[in-house]
Design a protein around this motif. Structure first.
Motif, PDB file in Angstrom:
ATOM      1  N   LEU A 137       0.829  -1.205   0.000  1.00 49.34           N
ATOM      2  CA  LEU A 137       0.000   0.000   0.000  1.00 49.34           C
ATOM      3  C   LEU A 137       0.864   1.257   0.000  1.00 49.34           C
ATOM      4  N   GLN A 138       2.048   1.182   0.586  1.00 48.87           N
ATOM      5  CA  GLN A 138       2.962   2.330   0.549  1.00 48.87           C
ATOM      6  C   GLN A 138       3.586   2.487  -0.833  1.00 48.87           C
ATOM      7  N   MET A 139       3.889   1.345  -1.463  1.00 45.29           N
ATOM      8  CA  MET A 139       4.413   1.381  -2.827  1.00 45.29           C
ATOM      9  C   MET A 139       3.379   1.977  -3.772  1.00 45.29           C
ATOM     10  N   ALA A 198       1.104   4.185  -3.072  1.00 49.36           N
ATOM     11  CA  ALA A 198       1.090   5.640  -2.873  1.00 49.36           C
ATOM     12  C   ALA A 198       2.318   6.287  -3.504  1.00 49.36           C
ATOM     13  N   ALA A 199       3.487   5.689  -3.300  1.00 47.39           N
ATOM     14  CA  ALA A 199       4.727   6.288  -3.812  1.00 47.39           C
ATOM     15  C   ALA A 199       4.729   6.332  -5.335  1.00 47.39           C
TER      16      ALA A 199
END
Lengths: 253, 253
Positions: free
Chosen positions: B142-144, B146-147
């Motif tokens: 989920l962070q990937m 967003a990034a």
């Protein structure tokens, strides 16, 4: 060649909680821009330690004085947008005054409750600065909270609501029973007495504090720890998970 | 001296999306345990690349055949618990057969939709294995997401509901307007036509795919990308954010 703006997540506080990709990004830029919270910025030393540990040569760090922000506005959203505009103007000036690729250092992960991405978008939309840009994720304090308590952030297959201290009670009123809170300048656990809490402050730093248990039993420990950390360290950043206890339905008589 | 069990988050797929702390943890253990999904485990090559890149000597990797799991149970929660029990028995056997500190490799972050922490707790609760244990966080998909899309995962100060594909519609029905979905074996966007989506598959790998836009306009691109990735790569793991468009209230007449 177009210059590059890099928004780099540098983790929650510990210099080793940064990814190899982030270190490569830190090494790739010509200078850094950081938000200067004033001379007593509590994260100044931590940032210095992180850069010194992973970079042979630390490039120039341009600290941009944070614009004043209305902390008690009638319209919270509007106040934040105004503050982003003021920040964009300040960052634009720095980018026009300095050449080369720039790294914006973001504590935690730029994806959660951080303004840097929005401000960079505004800088580019203003049109005076031309650049490519990318984002490097970092370990967020909510992940540190989970790791230190050695928990999964939800029950099996269940949802998580991530929100701010300001909106905690709203989330519960809407029926959420597993709530992860970031950005809690105050702590109001009224109505959560029967829930479980996993709380952490200054996660990843030498002053890290953890408390967990049923709210009615540990709330006083949390409050005492908040006061103690603030007094000893000078600053506190905390995060916590609140989970409603499963109600055990008695078997039919 | 007590042995150490380390649950290590190794990121979403790219060998450089691992923290310095995780690399130190990988180097500290005597052997690894991984869940063996069968000979065609799509992540086998990625795991090998990650270990080869960061370790001078790769210790033994014990692949534990994953117990069969009922994928269409009447009681989802019960089926998962049974499967965790079977995994705990399998891991216990491995820990009794091998000496030394052990690292459990977890894709993404052990805090989100992963069973390793629960299974390790079960192994220790069974009593035959004695050990200390810790958890090292990793960058989650989920962070990937967003990034790569260069987004913050929420509107200013607003909440995020993190949930599974299975519970997506339930979250919307409860009033959520900003929903982050992991673990979506199928994709059902009915009723979300007017929302915005940021979708990503195989994030961090060479086969990464991204789609974003209004659901009614890009749903076909998402579905086509899912089919294409699955056909070319042999596996797909995707995540997506759905956000309801702000309704602009017309000014009073």
């Amino acid at each position: 060649m177009t210059r590059l703006i890099r928004v780099i997540g540098i983790g929650a506080g510990h210099p080793d909680q940064v990814t190899v990709e982030a270190i490569d990004a830190l090494r790739s830029v010509d200078f850094f821009v950081t938000a200067d919270k004033g001379d007593d910025d509590p994260l100044l030393a931590a940032r210095h330690a992180l850069l010194a540990r992973h970079l042979d040569v630390v490039p120039r760090v341009v600290a941009v004085r944070d614009p004043e922000r209305d902390r008690t506005p009638g319209d919270y959203g509007r106040a934040v947008v105004d503050w982003h505009d003021a920040r964009a103007e300040a960052y634009e000036r720095v980018l026009l005054e300095h050449e080369g690729d720039v790294g914006f250092l973001v504590w935690g992960d730029p994806a959660f409750y951080d303004s840097t991405i929005r401000v960079v978008e505004k800088v580019l939309a203003r049109g005076a600065v031309e650049a490519e840009w990318d984002v490097v994720p970092g370990i967020s304090s909510l992940q540190m909270l989970a790791a230190r308590h050695r928990i999964v952030l939800h029950d099996i297959g269940q949802p998580i609501v991530v929100t701010t201290g300001r909106r905690l009670h709203e989330a519960r009123d809407a029926g959420a029973d597993n709530i992860l809170v970031m950005l809690s300048s105050t702590l109001d656990l009224e109505g959560f007495e029967d829930w479980d809490i996993w709380w952490g402050a200054n996660l990843g730093t030498a002053d890290e504090r953890l408390v967990s248990g049923r709210v009615v039993e540990v709330a006083v420990d949390v409050l005492a720890a908040r006061i103690d950390v603030k007094a000893r360290v000078g600053w506190i950043m905390d995060a916590y998970l609140l989970r409603k206890r499963a109600v055990l339905t008695p078997p039919p008589a």
